[in-house]
Design an enzyme around this catalytic site. Structure first.
Site, PDB file in Angstrom:
ATOM      1  N   SER A 126      59.710-123.048 -56.935  1.00  0.00           N
ATOM      2  CA  SER A 126      59.661-122.379 -58.234  1.00  0.00           C
ATOM      3  C   SER A 126      59.798-120.872 -58.153  1.00  0.00           C
ATOM      4  CB  SER A 126      58.337-122.681 -58.928  1.00  0.00           C
ATOM      5  OG  SER A 126      58.269-124.037 -59.199  1.00  0.00           O
ATOM      6  N   SER A 167      57.387-118.770 -53.680  1.00  0.00           N
ATOM      7  CA  SER A 167      57.304-118.791 -52.215  1.00  0.00           C
ATOM      8  C   SER A 167      56.305-119.765 -51.619  1.00  0.00           C
ATOM      9  CB  SER A 167      56.985-117.390 -51.679  1.00  0.00           C
ATOM     10  OG  SER A 167      58.060-116.562 -51.883  1.00  0.00           O
ATOM     11  N   ASP A 173      59.454-112.264 -48.832  1.00  0.00           N
ATOM     12  CA  ASP A 173      58.377-113.218 -49.104  1.00  0.00           C
ATOM     13  C   ASP A 173      57.357-113.229 -47.967  1.00  0.00           C
ATOM     14  OD1 ASP A 173      60.215-113.689 -51.036  1.00  0.00           O
ATOM     15  OD2 ASP A 173      60.709-115.733 -50.430  1.00  0.00           O
TER      16      ASP A 173
END
Ligand code: GLA
Length: 386
Positions: free
Chosen positions: A121, A124, A170
């Site tokens: 989504s 991460s 991320d």
């Protein structure tokens, strides 16, 4: 979770718990692999893991997010990627990479994980799991790796083991997150500056389209290739290493070499997003919420038109958010579905969320989700997992 751990794995005396956050990116999208500035924060949705060390060479993995899946058992000699291992490949990948890099690991562990991050989504969940396992391995095997090294290890696993050619944002955000701060990150140097990313009276709202596209990874890699081709062409006339070194004016001056319209658009996004991120930092310092909001909207537009990573679900949510009073909104993360963020006046929130929800359901026939997150510390050891 302790009870569940004991029901899967008996005989452990020393059971340790670790928590790895997810991340949201405020601005600077799809430029962490172009040497750009990005502005992510670790969030209080994440992945918790409980671990017990084993004496033999086995690893056993269980995820409470996939309860119908059996315990996945692999030995230290059997950690190659395998489609059927699904989520556990992220854990195996970290261990495989450590062995590949020459770290001495001679025994395994039992690991139970549970996450409250929505998967695939844009928040991460995979980097969260990678960093969880990297942090655990660093602790249990006393590898003495720094947080930045753990982040680079996670990125390498994505790139070389999972085949997703992501940047460093991320993993670095999850490794270095700080409570109540977003991280202004220079992805060319990996320098990170924790920064208070709040406007008094406003809140960040994460909005999930609840639409997951299966082809995100291949589309992502395609964007990387397209912009890399643009970079090679620009390099023929200008000495740069990354697209984000260019100012908008410098880009205009060399853009005639981009004879392919797709490559032109991809490169234009990289350069303009970099400019927006730097401007967003100035707007934040000046407390100028309207300017920050405008930059969010412009970022979304560029990701929609030039980078082409949004799609009708994200566009509908963002449009509705702006209609219902957000000062700005944009896709967050890789895109192609997943989540968007909006900056919303606190006093509007009670009306904002139901109004956006109703709009989106009417238009898309799917229910969105909303998260009011806090910015948190990076991956760490905790007392226990709930
Ligand atoms: C994914 C990647 C990151 C970054 C974002 C887009 O989350 O893993 O490296 O490229 O997409 O900004």
């Amino acid at each position: 979770m302790l009870k569940t751990f004991k029901s899967y794995f008996q005989g452990h005396e020393d059971i340790r718990s670790y928590l790895s956050p997810g991340r949201v990116n405020l601005i600077g999208e799809h430029i962490d692999y172009h040497g750009g500035y990005v502005f992510p924060a670790a969030i209080d949705l994440g992945t918790c893991g409980m671990v017990g060390v084993r004496k033999d060479r086995l690893f056993r993995f269980v995820s409470l997010n996939f309860e119908d899946e059996p315990v996945i058992t692999r030995s230290l000699d059997d950690l190659a990627f395998s489609e059927e291992d699904g989520w556990a490949n992220y854990a195996k990948g970290i261990l495989w990479m450590l062995l590949n890099e020459g770290f001495q690991i001679d025994h395994g562990f039992d690991l139970l994980v549970h996450g409250d991050l929505p998967t695939a989504s844009g928040l991460s969940s995979s980097a969260s799991l990678e960093l969880l396992v990297a942090f655990i391995a660093n602790d249990l095997y006393d590898l003495k790796m720094s947080r930045s090294e753990l982040a680079l290890l996670g990125q390498k696993v994505e790139n070389e083991y999972m085949g997703m050619h992501c940047g460093i944002m991320d993993q670095l955000a999850i490794a270095l997150g700080e409570k109540d701060r977003a991280l202004l990150m220079n992805t060319a140097t990996l320098e990170v500056k924790p920064t208070k990313a709040v406007f008094p009276g406003y809140r960040w709202v994460i909005m999930n389209t609840n639409y997951q596209r299966k082809t995100t990874d291949s589309k992502y890699n395609e964007r990387r290739d397209e912009s890399h081709r643009a970079l090679l062409k620009i390099k023929e006339v200008k000495d740069i290493e990354h697209l984000c070194e260019l100012t908008m004016e410098e880009f205009e001056a060399v853009s005639h070499v981009l004879d392919n319209p797709i490559e032109l658009k991809r490169a234009r996004h990289a350069v303009s997003e970099q400019a927006r991120t730097l401007e967003a930092r100035r707007a934040l310092e000046a407390g100028d919420v309207e300017a920050f909001g405008r930059l969010l909207n412009e970022s979304h537009l560029s990701l929609k038109e030039d980078y082409e990573v949004t799609g009708k679900h994200l566009d509908a949510l963002v449009k509705s958010a702006i209609t219902h009073g957000a000062v700005g909104a944009r896709v967050t993360g890789a895109g192609f579905g997943g989540c968007a963020i909006a900056l919303v006046e606190k006093s509007l929130l009670d009306r904002f969320i139901p109004a956006v929800e109703a709009d989106y359901i009417k238009k898309i026939q799917l229910e969105p989700s909303f998260y009011l997150v806090k910015f948190t510390d990076g991956v760490r050891r905790v007392e226990s997992c709930e």
